[in-house]
Write a protein that holds these residues in place. Sequence first.
Motif, PDB file in Angstrom:
ATOM      1  N   HIS A  31      53.855  51.636  37.614  1.00 56.92           N
ATOM      2  CA  HIS A  31      55.047  50.773  37.549  1.00 56.92           C
ATOM      3  C   HIS A  31      56.102  51.438  36.662  1.00 56.92           C
ATOM      4  O   HIS A  31      55.870  51.581  35.470  1.00 56.92           O
ATOM      5  N   SER A  32      57.243  51.832  37.240  1.00 57.42           N
ATOM      6  CA  SER A  32      58.245  52.466  36.372  1.00 57.42           C
ATOM      7  C   SER A  32      59.221  51.415  35.866  1.00 57.42           C
ATOM      8  O   SER A  32      60.395  51.412  36.177  1.00 57.42           O
ATOM      9  N   SER A  33      58.684  50.467  35.107  1.00 53.50           N
ATOM     10  CA  SER A  33      59.508  49.389  34.552  1.00 53.50           C
ATOM     11  C   SER A  33      59.363  49.378  33.038  1.00 53.50           C
ATOM     12  O   SER A  33      58.251  49.360  32.519  1.00 53.50           O
ATOM     13  N   GLU A  34      60.488  49.404  32.349  1.00 45.18           N
ATOM     14  CA  GLU A  34      60.451  49.392  30.876  1.00 45.18           C
ATOM     15  C   GLU A  34      59.877  48.078  30.358  1.00 45.18           C
ATOM     16  O   GLU A  34      59.218  48.036  29.322  1.00 45.18           O
ATOM     17  N   ILE A  35      60.124  46.993  31.092  1.00 43.46           N
ATOM     18  CA  ILE A  35      59.603  45.691  30.644  1.00 43.46           C
ATOM     19  C   ILE A  35      58.077  45.666  30.771  1.00 43.46           C
ATOM     20  O   ILE A  35      57.374  45.217  29.875  1.00 43.46           O
ATOM     21  N   VAL A  36      57.565  46.176  31.884  1.00 44.64           N
ATOM     22  CA  VAL A  36      56.109  46.232  32.068  1.00 44.64           C
ATOM     23  C   VAL A  36      55.480  47.143  31.006  1.00 44.64           C
ATOM     24  O   VAL A  36      54.445  46.809  30.414  1.00 44.64           O
ATOM     25  N   ALA A  37      56.121  48.283  30.738  1.00 43.67           N
ATOM     26  CA  ALA A  37      55.602  49.213  29.730  1.00 43.67           C
ATOM     27  C   ALA A  37      55.589  48.579  28.341  1.00 43.67           C
ATOM     28  O   ALA A  37      54.609  48.696  27.591  1.00 43.67           O
ATOM     29  N   ALA A  38      56.679  47.900  27.994  1.00 45.03           N
ATOM     30  CA  ALA A  38      56.768  47.258  26.673  1.00 45.03           C
ATOM     31  C   ALA A  38      55.769  46.108  26.554  1.00 45.03           C
ATOM     32  O   ALA A  38      55.161  45.902  25.501  1.00 45.03           O
TER      33      ALA A  38
END
Length: 302
Positions: free
Chosen positions: A160-167
């Motif tokens: 998943h290239s999502s900053e929200i998912v990563a955070a």
Amino acid sequence: MMNTKSRVAGVFIGLAVGDALGVPIEKKDVGSFDFVSEMQGGGVYDLPPGAWTDETATALCLAESLLVTYELDVYDLAERFKRWVETGENSSTGVCVGIEQKLLNFVGSYQRTGGFDTNSLNQKVRGNSVLARAGPVACIHWDNLDMASKIARQQSYLTHSSEIVAAASEYLVLVLSHLIAGRDWNFICNMPLKDDWPTEIELIAKGQWRHKTIDNLKSTKNVVDILEASVWCIGHSDNFEAAVTKAINLGGNSDTVGAVTGQLAGALYGLEAIPIRWFDQLLKIDKLTDIAMQMVDLSRSE
């Protein structure tokens, strides 16, 4: 006595328990089902009682990979995901069920090319199975927060290239790491924020959920909803069973919110707080316990 080892094992077994309890009411709306507090099975995949789904299966893949490589080897992890999809390895019933579309796309691309095409990923915040599989990162690296943060993000970006998912993954892994280290819930509610966290994750970390009632919570495919609901259920309970039953009875993505809440409750209350009737009914409990004990042995603890 609850010690570090009990908390590490509690995270992993708690994840599977929450996942399996959520099975019968996945995709159902609140009010359309009777309160669930036992292993019932059924649900959209018609599973036997005690069966768990993609949340635990992907966490097993990540746990086994980290046990071999210690730091994240994306090719090793991708191979394990591929075997789960193709042969049912690391599933509870011998068949891959419940796989999220993004992960399926990732495995399909990897099967075709043997590599990773990050351009095919997008920025949507739907993708909460990443959260559910985050537990093993904390189980193994809880005493090195920089390493835990790094791997939490890496394993998230893989699918998943999502900053929200990563955070969200990073926040969950840090919370679990602090709890495994023996810090209390009050510490978690006041733990330092990272500068680069998106507002949605920052608000959860700052405790905005405290002002909500259970009617305000959502159990959806959105990673923010799942994280907030899970933290709320821990903050509004005083034992493992109460937290996890609150979570799964939100319906919707009940297996995911159950798995995330189960990890948190396991880290906070330890393995012995998990009701034995649930533990005994889990499918492939020997395999789950074996992996949990390997992580206990690997994580430097008393």
